[in-house]
Design a protein around this motif. Structure first.
Motif, short mmCIF file in Angstrom:
data_model
loop_
_atom_site.label_atom_id
_atom_site.label_comp_id
_atom_site.label_asym_id
_atom_site.label_seq_id
_atom_site.Cartn_x
_atom_site.Cartn_y
_atom_site.Cartn_z
N THR A 183 1.09 -0.67 -0.09
CA THR A 183 -0.02 0.09 -0.19
C THR A 183 1.05 1.01 -0.12
O THR A 183 0.18 1.95 -0.12
CB THR A 183 -1.02 0.00 1.35
N ILE A 184 2.42 0.86 0.08
CA ILE A 184 3.08 1.95 0.04
C ILE A 184 3.53 2.20 -1.18
O ILE A 184 4.17 2.03 -1.48
CB ILE A 184 4.55 1.38 1.19
N VAL A 185 3.25 3.90 -1.73
CA VAL A 185 4.01 3.91 -3.18
C VAL A 185 4.79 5.42 -2.79
O VAL A 185 4.36 6.50 -3.36
CB VAL A 185 2.55 4.42 -4.08
N PRO A 186 6.22 4.95 -3.02
CA PRO A 186 6.99 6.14 -3.66
C PRO A 186 6.96 6.81 -5.11
O PRO A 186 7.19 5.77 -5.82
CB PRO A 186 8.25 5.37 -2.91
N LEU A 187 6.56 7.80 -4.68
CA LEU A 187 6.47 8.69 -6.92
C LEU A 187 8.34 8.78 -7.19
O LEU A 187 7.93 10.16 -6.67
CB LEU A 187 5.43 8.99 -6.22
N PHE A 188 8.70 8.21 -7.26
CA PHE A 188 10.29 8.84 -7.15
C PHE A 188 10.18 9.96 -8.71
O PHE A 188 11.02 10.26 -8.52
CB PHE A 188 11.02 7.52 -7.38
N SER A 189 8.93 9.26 -9.59
CA SER A 189 9.34 10.18 -10.36
C SER A 189 8.79 12.07 -10.36
O SER A 189 9.06 12.75 -11.58
CB SER A 189 8.30 9.70 -11.93
N GLN A 190 8.27 11.73 -9.31
CA GLN A 190 7.55 13.30 -8.67
C GLN A 190 8.99 14.13 -7.43
O GLN A 190 8.43 14.71 -6.78
CB GLN A 190 6.33 13.28 -8.37
N ALA A 191 10.37 13.38 -7.78
CA ALA A 191 10.79 13.94 -6.17
C ALA A 191 11.52 15.40 -7.16
O ALA A 191 11.37 15.65 -8.11
CB ALA A 191 12.62 13.13 -6.47
N ASP A 300 3.76 4.81 -15.46
CA ASP A 300 2.74 3.96 -15.48
C ASP A 300 3.54 3.32 -14.89
O ASP A 300 2.89 2.29 -14.63
CB ASP A 300 3.27 3.17 -17.35
N TYR A 301 4.86 2.76 -14.25
CA TYR A 301 5.14 1.90 -12.86
C TYR A 301 4.25 2.42 -11.95
O TYR A 301 4.06 1.57 -11.49
CB TYR A 301 7.20 2.56 -13.14
N GLU A 302 4.82 3.69 -11.34
CA GLU A 302 3.31 4.02 -10.24
C GLU A 302 2.26 3.69 -10.37
O GLU A 302 2.03 3.36 -9.55
CB GLU A 302 4.10 5.42 -10.26
N LYS A 303 1.73 3.79 -11.51
CA LYS A 303 -0.10 3.72 -11.75
C LYS A 303 0.77 2.10 -11.44
O LYS A 303 -0.96 1.32 -10.22
CB LYS A 303 -0.48 4.06 -12.85
N LYS A 304 1.09 1.13 -11.51
CA LYS A 304 0.77 -0.28 -11.50
C LYS A 304 1.00 -0.18 -10.14
O LYS A 304 0.40 -1.18 -9.66
CB LYS A 304 2.34 -0.95 -12.47
N LEU A 305 1.38 0.61 -9.48
CA LEU A 305 1.60 0.30 -8.07
C LEU A 305 0.48 1.15 -7.18
O LEU A 305 -0.15 -0.06 -6.06
CB LEU A 305 3.46 1.31 -7.57
N LEU A 306 -0.24 1.71 -7.67
CA LEU A 306 -0.78 1.84 -6.80
C LEU A 306 -2.50 1.13 -7.17
O LEU A 306 -2.98 1.00 -6.69
CB LEU A 306 -1.77 3.31 -7.81
N GLN A 307 -2.46 0.65 -8.69
CA GLN A 307 -3.63 -0.24 -8.95
C GLN A 307 -2.93 -0.91 -7.38
O GLN A 307 -4.05 -1.85 -6.72
CB GLN A 307 -3.67 -1.20 -9.95
N ALA A 308 -2.83 -1.91 -6.93
CA ALA A 308 -1.81 -2.71 -6.10
C ALA A 308 -2.53 -2.18 -4.26
O ALA A 308 -3.03 -2.80 -3.51
CB ALA A 308 -0.71 -3.56 -5.83
#
Length: 329
Positions: A183-191, A300-308
């Motif tokens: 449930t933890i989703v780090p958004l490294f793309s928005q650092a 796209d990578y983060e969106k997959k994480l968000l679904q889980a």
């Protein structure tokens, strides 16, 4: 005059957290509450030459009432760690019951305080706190926070190995969702400033942020979990909230909140299908001043994480709500 309370002050998180709050110049009075040892912890900390006047309370002699009355901020790390032979469900029932009892105290003795829930599982204990406050007709969603700052701190620290930044806290990384595993989703793309993470390192880095707690449990070899880093994270969030309440502007930190009750939260609730979610929240005198939605900018990578994350959180949240609706015997 700021009165802070640590509920669960004698535990592995509570003691270092109390130390940090005692040393904080923004705190004038510090009340420690727990079922054991608080007078001793308070006596020890009282020798520190800092602003805060400190007292320790036990349940006897109306201790909860004395500790909570007049509080401006209540930080709750109370609970027990999982012991050998104990299932996660056993642990949930015990910690959920502890949080429920403490929040009933908040509703009765300091309903206007900012409430910071550290007790695990945060994904369920924050909904428990909200339901208890709703029942008492004392729920202010802008003042209830699930502390997910440890995930942010870990993301900042672990990415330092790639960026080489001397001070990891200078890299701002939104970490959203919940506060356990997937449930933890780090958004490294928005650092900010931007970080360039090699594709072959992204999975391992993400997994380390999500399951960093396991690293500590393993290293402590059965002697505990992440207590010192959690105390630091809890203090960091409390200090930011106190600074914002004091009038400092532009203070933003991810935190697990009841979205429909926070400005800007409705759109995020619609997008996620969840009432509770951790997003970067601008803090102010009112507590949660504005929720910011980083989800549309996720890659796209983060969106997959968000679904889980969404799938996992649904069950966690309903478990907390159900616990208050139908308490176990």
């Amino acid at each position: 005059m700021v009165k802070a309370v640590v509920a669960g002050a004698s535990g592995g998180i509570g003691q270092p957290l109390s130390l940090l709050l005692k040393a904080c110049p923004l705190v004038d009075k510090l009340a420690l509450y727990d079922v054991v040892n608080t007078p001793g912890v308070a006596a020890d900390l009282s020798h520190i030459s800092s602003v805060a006047q400190i007292e320790g309370f036990l349940p006897a002699d109306d201790g909860l009432k004395k500790a909570f009355t007049g509080a401006d901020i209540v930080v709750i790390p109370a609970g027990i760690p999982r012991k050998p032979g104990m299932t996660r469900d056993d642990l949930f029932k015990i910690n959920a019951g502890i949080v429920k009892g403490l929040i009933e105290g908040v509703a009765q003795f300091c309903p206007d305080a900012y409430v910071l829930v550290i007790s695990n599982p945060v994904n369920s204990t924050v909904p428990i706190a909200a339901e208890v406050l709703k029942k008492a007709n004392k729920f202010n969603p802008q003042k209830l926070f699930g502390v997910t700052t440890l995930d942010v701190v870990r993301a900042e620290t672990f990415v330092q190995g790639i960026t080489g930044e001397k001070d990891p806290a200078k890299t701002v990384i939104p970490v959203i969702g919940g506060h356990s595993g997937e449930t933890i989703v780090p958004l490294f793309s928005q650092a900010k400033p931007a970080v360039n993470i090699p594709a072959d390192k992204l999975d391992a880095l993400t997994n380390r942020v999500q399951f960093g707690g396991d690293e500590v449990v393993k290293a402590k070899d059965g002697a505990g979990s992440a207590t010192l880093s959690m105390a630091y994270a809890g203090f960091r969030f409390a200090e930011k909230l106190l600074k914002a309440a004091n009038g400092e502007s532009g203070v933003i930190e991810p935190t697990f909140v009841y979205l429909p009750g926070v400005p800007g939260g409705d759109a995020i609730a619609k997008e996620t299908g969840l009432e509770y979610f951790s997003v970067p929240v601008e803090l102010g005198k009112e507590g949660a001043k504005q929720a910011h939605n980083p989800i549309p900018s996720a890659n796209d990578y983060e969106k997959k994480l968000l679904q889980a994350c969404y799938d996992g959180l649904k069950g966690n949240i309903s478990k907390g709500v159900e616990f208050v609706a139908n308490p176990p015997n």
